[in-house]
Design an enzyme around this catalytic site. Structure first.
Site, PDB file in Angstrom:
ATOM      1  N   CYS A  58     -45.824  16.971  -8.876  1.00 52.07           N
ATOM      2  CA  CYS A  58     -46.140  18.141  -9.571  1.00 52.07           C
ATOM      3  C   CYS A  58     -44.891  18.823 -10.453  1.00 52.07           C
ATOM      4  O   CYS A  58     -43.932  18.504  -9.946  1.00 52.07           O
ATOM      5  CB  CYS A  58     -46.784  19.223  -8.625  1.00 52.07           C
ATOM      6  SG  CYS A  58     -48.227  18.987  -7.711  1.00 52.07           S
ATOM      7  N   GLU A  60     -44.144  21.719 -10.239  1.00 52.72           N
ATOM      8  CA  GLU A  60     -43.174  22.802  -9.638  1.00 52.72           C
ATOM      9  C   GLU A  60     -42.146  21.937  -8.841  1.00 52.72           C
ATOM     10  O   GLU A  60     -40.871  22.439  -8.792  1.00 52.72           O
ATOM     11  CB  GLU A  60     -43.748  23.376  -8.696  1.00 52.72           C
ATOM     12  CG  GLU A  60     -44.897  24.558  -9.433  1.00 52.72           C
ATOM     13  CD  GLU A  60     -46.282  23.768  -9.783  1.00 52.72           C
ATOM     14  OE1 GLU A  60     -46.368  22.407  -9.992  1.00 52.72           O
ATOM     15  OE2 GLU A  60     -47.464  24.538  -9.471  1.00 52.72           O
TER      16      GLU A  60
END
Ligand code: THU
Length: 138
Positions: A58, A60
């Protein structure tokens, strides 16, 4: 930690820009993230998918791992911008795995601000402890 309006805007802009580099040929869902450390350093990340779907990283976590690789471990805030390829931005709330990874680098007292943005004018603001209460810590 709460960051000021200018910093928030900058993080959203950088997350939006980094989203353009997302590698998402399977889901066609592009995500960008930008974080700021307690000493003002900014790191960005985007999602990076894989033909073996489960290996996807991801946005993040990509940003967090870049910060850690450069020697930064104290994150004050992160902005996330996501949406389908060619479509409108959505409120792309961080997945559970990313919440746990973020918790590792949040300040115990000051917490971490998580800004989930559709644009610089349209965003939701959370503290990480609201998104992941009672997180696992050693
Ligand atoms: N994704 C992120 O990058 N961040 C999140 O918090 C949720 C999901 C990515 C993973 C995958 O590449 C795509 O969005 C669709 O799930």
């Amino acid at each position: 930690m709460k960051v000021n309006a200018n910093t928030k805007k900058l993080l959203i802009e950088l997350a939006t820009k980094t989203r353009n580099n997302a590698y998402a040929p399977y889901s066609h869902y592009l995500v960008g993230a930008a974080l700021i450390t307690n000493d003002g350093k900014i790191f960005t990340g985007c999602n990076c998918e894989n033909a073996s779907y489960g290996l996807t990283n991801c946005a993040e976590r990509s940003a967090v791992f870049r910060a850690v690789a450069e020697g930064y471990r104290h994150i004050d805030a992160i902005a996330i911008v996501g949406g389908p390829l060619g479509g409108e931005m959505e409120f792309a709330s961080p997945c559970g795995a990313c919440r746990q990874v973020l918790a590792e680098f949040a300040d115990k007292e000051k917490d971490m601000e998580v800004i989930v943005a559709r644009s610089v004018e349209n965003y939701k603001d959370y503290q990480l402890s609201e998104l992941l209460p009672a997180s696992f810590k050693l």
